[in-house]
Design an enzyme around this catalytic site. Structure first.
Site, PDB file in Angstrom:
ATOM      1  N   ALA A 266      -0.786   1.664   3.478  1.00  0.00           N
ATOM      2  CA  ALA A 266      -0.814   3.118   3.707  1.00  0.00           C
ATOM      3  C   ALA A 266      -0.865   3.884   2.380  1.00  0.00           C
ATOM      4  CB  ALA A 266       0.410   3.536   4.518  1.00  0.00           C
ATOM      5  N   ASP A 288       1.798  -2.220   6.837  1.00  0.00           N
ATOM      6  CA  ASP A 288       2.741  -1.311   6.184  1.00  0.00           C
ATOM      7  C   ASP A 288       4.036  -1.327   6.975  1.00  0.00           C
ATOM      8  OD1 ASP A 288       2.368   0.835   3.842  1.00  0.00           O
ATOM      9  OD2 ASP A 288       3.865   1.572   5.262  1.00  0.00           O
ATOM     10  N   ASP A 315       6.974  -5.605   7.409  1.00  0.00           N
ATOM     11  CA  ASP A 315       7.688  -5.513   6.138  1.00  0.00           C
ATOM     12  C   ASP A 315       7.109  -6.557   5.189  1.00  0.00           C
ATOM     13  OD1 ASP A 315       9.439  -5.553   4.015  1.00  0.00           O
ATOM     14  OD2 ASP A 315      11.262  -5.761   5.220  1.00  0.00           O
ATOM     15  N   ASP A 333      -0.341  -3.744  -3.435  1.00  0.00           N
ATOM     16  CA  ASP A 333      -0.217  -2.439  -4.084  1.00  0.00           C
ATOM     17  C   ASP A 333       1.238  -2.019  -3.885  1.00  0.00           C
ATOM     18  OD1 ASP A 333      -1.252  -0.105  -5.432  1.00  0.00           O
ATOM     19  OD2 ASP A 333      -1.082   0.938  -3.515  1.00  0.00           O
ATOM     20  N   CYS A 386       1.061   2.310  -9.349  1.00  0.00           N
ATOM     21  CA  CYS A 386       0.669   3.597  -9.928  1.00  0.00           C
ATOM     22  C   CYS A 386       1.790   4.087 -10.843  1.00  0.00           C
ATOM     23  CB  CYS A 386       0.353   4.625  -8.846  1.00  0.00           C
ATOM     24  SG  CYS A 386       1.717   4.954  -7.706  1.00  0.00           S
TER      25      CYS A 386
END
Length: 450
Positions: A266, A288, A315, A333, A386
């Site tokens: 997500a 997700d 999970d 990610d 990120c």
């Protein structure tokens, strides 16, 4: 709902973020939905005030406290928000007359039933306005950390953490770049359009468009306050995504017919990009932990014309025995501190603490360990974040390859030449706002030993 003026709505949103813990992007979206009378210009003005005030919160409080006997921590919450938003306008919005910021602040104070404090608000703001060019900031030669913290409005723990890994000059440039509001980066959906056709469509919708910095499918747009209302968006011709995030898809390098797992998928930017790169042929399992967020993946895939993505609530830190050795490629990610996207979500600065890193690293390593078990022999695992945090990035990868049968793999074949360097040859890339003009990002490609 009562028609409030844009400045008062901005004050409300700032209070929601600072006093109630709301997220800036969500609060903005909800308020714009509630106040239907707002024009695109109003929305842009409110967004600038809100994000700017949150971005420069420490600087603004430092200035207010120089000119007010009552310090910000002791003020009524609404007065604190009124002053903060007004000081932002005075110090950072050159096109806004200081008198307008002061007058509107007084009006808002009175409308809130605080007429007795109107004189206080007026006095503080006019004093700051008269002396804004003479504000004394901490001396960088005496206390560099305090100087960076106040001048660039960053909590000291982030500056100290970055200074442990980078030079003073690097950190100051990083802080400066993280306070610059970026253009919106979008990804052309090559299943439905091409970059030239999409550019033409956007220009017809009165959107300013420029080419991407690194990738052929990337464009930058501006002069739009409501992207989701654009015809080109509704038709699925593009997806909002930073170029740094797009690079993840290229480094995964998906092939037609492959089976790919995105364990933390997500809101779906990377999963849908992978599908586009595969020409919508193959299989992607997008997982997700939050079902409501998976709905974003589903809606994006539908809008973009993608039908190879299956979504599943799961999970990522819990092992799925049925998936062992089943996937050609796995994307992790990982949830992270988000220090690389502060320029887009400035409230991250105030929502994270140094103590959060230890817990995050534990989660990241557990997800890496579990996800590695789904990669088939000679398959690929890509890890991305990120954030600008060595502990969450390269140190995690070094730990991983010491403990599991994976090796880093040269990523130069998958990235533009101008991004290739010694790191990329070793199998990873670090992106920084002040160097690459993208979000701060880390991406590593690992291959399972056969």
């Amino acid at each position: 709902m009562e028609k409030l003026n844009p400045r008062e709505i901005a004050v409300n949103i700032i209070s929601e973020i600072n006093e109630e813990g709301a997220y800036s992007n969500i609060s903005l979206k909800e308020n714009f939905s509630n106040y239907r009378h707002l024009t695109d210009l109003d929305k842009a003005f409110i967004t600038t005030i809100v994000n700017g005030t949150i971005r420069y919160l420490l600087t603004i409080d430092y200035v207010i406290n120089q000119f007010s006997k009552t310090k910000t921590k002791k003020m009524k919450a609404v007065i604190r928000s009124i002053l903060r938003s007004s000081v932002y306008q005075i110090l950072f919005m050159d096109k806004v007359p200081a008198s307008a910021a002061c007058n509107e602040a007084v009006k808002i104070t009175k409308r809130r039933g605080l007429s007795g404090l109107a004189g206080f608000v007026n006095g503080v703001l006019r004093n700051i306005s008269r002396n804004k060019d003479n504000i004394i900031y901490p001396d960088p030669h005496k206390d560099f950390i305090n100087y960076l913290s106040i001048k660039h409005s960053f909590p000291k723990w982030i500056i100290e953490y970055w200074l442990d890994h980078y030079s003073k000059e690097f950190v100051e440039e990083l802080c400066h770049a993280s306070n610059i509001n970026p253009k919106v980066s979008i990804r052309c959906n090559l299943l439905k359009s091409d970059v030239d056709s999409l550019t033409d469509s956007l220009l017809k919708e009165n959107i300013d468009v420029s080419k991407g910095l690194y990738l052929k499918e990337a464009l930058y747009i501006s002069k739009t306050s409501s992207i989701s209302e654009l015809d080109s968006f509704k038709k699925g011709l593009f997806q909002v995504q930073d170029e740094s995030s797009m690079l993840v898809g290229h480094i995964v390098n998906p092939k037609v017919g492959e089976k790919i797992l995105d364990v933390c998928s997500a809101p779906g930017g990377k999963s849908t990009h992978l599908a586009e790169l595969m020409n919508n042929k193959g299989y992607i399992l997008a997982r997700d932990i939050h079902e409501n967020k998976l709905n974003l993946v589903k809606s994006s895939a539908k809008r973009l014309g993608i039908d190879i993505i299956e979504s599943q609530v799961k999970d990522a830190s819990a092992i799925d025995e049925k998936m062992l050795n089943k996937m050609d490629k796995v994307l992790v990610d990982a949830p992270c501190s988000g220090l690389g996207i502060i320029r887009k979500k400035p409230d991250i600065k105030w929502k994270k603490e140094n103590s959060d890193l230890k817990e995050l690293i534990g989660i990241q390593r557990r997800i890496l360990e579990v996800s590695s078990k789904y990669v088939n022999k000679d398959g690929v695992l890509v890890y991305s974040t990120c954030t600008i945090s060595e502990k969450e990035n390269l140190e995690n990868i070094e730990w991983f390859i010491k403990n599991f049968d994976f090796v880093l793999e040269d990523i130069d074949p998958y990235i533009p030449k101008k991004l290739q360097n010694e790191n990329s040859k070793q199998g990873y890339i670090k992106l920084y706002p002040h160097i690459h003009n993208t979000d701060g990002f880390f991406i590593a490609r690992l291959r399972r030993k056969n």
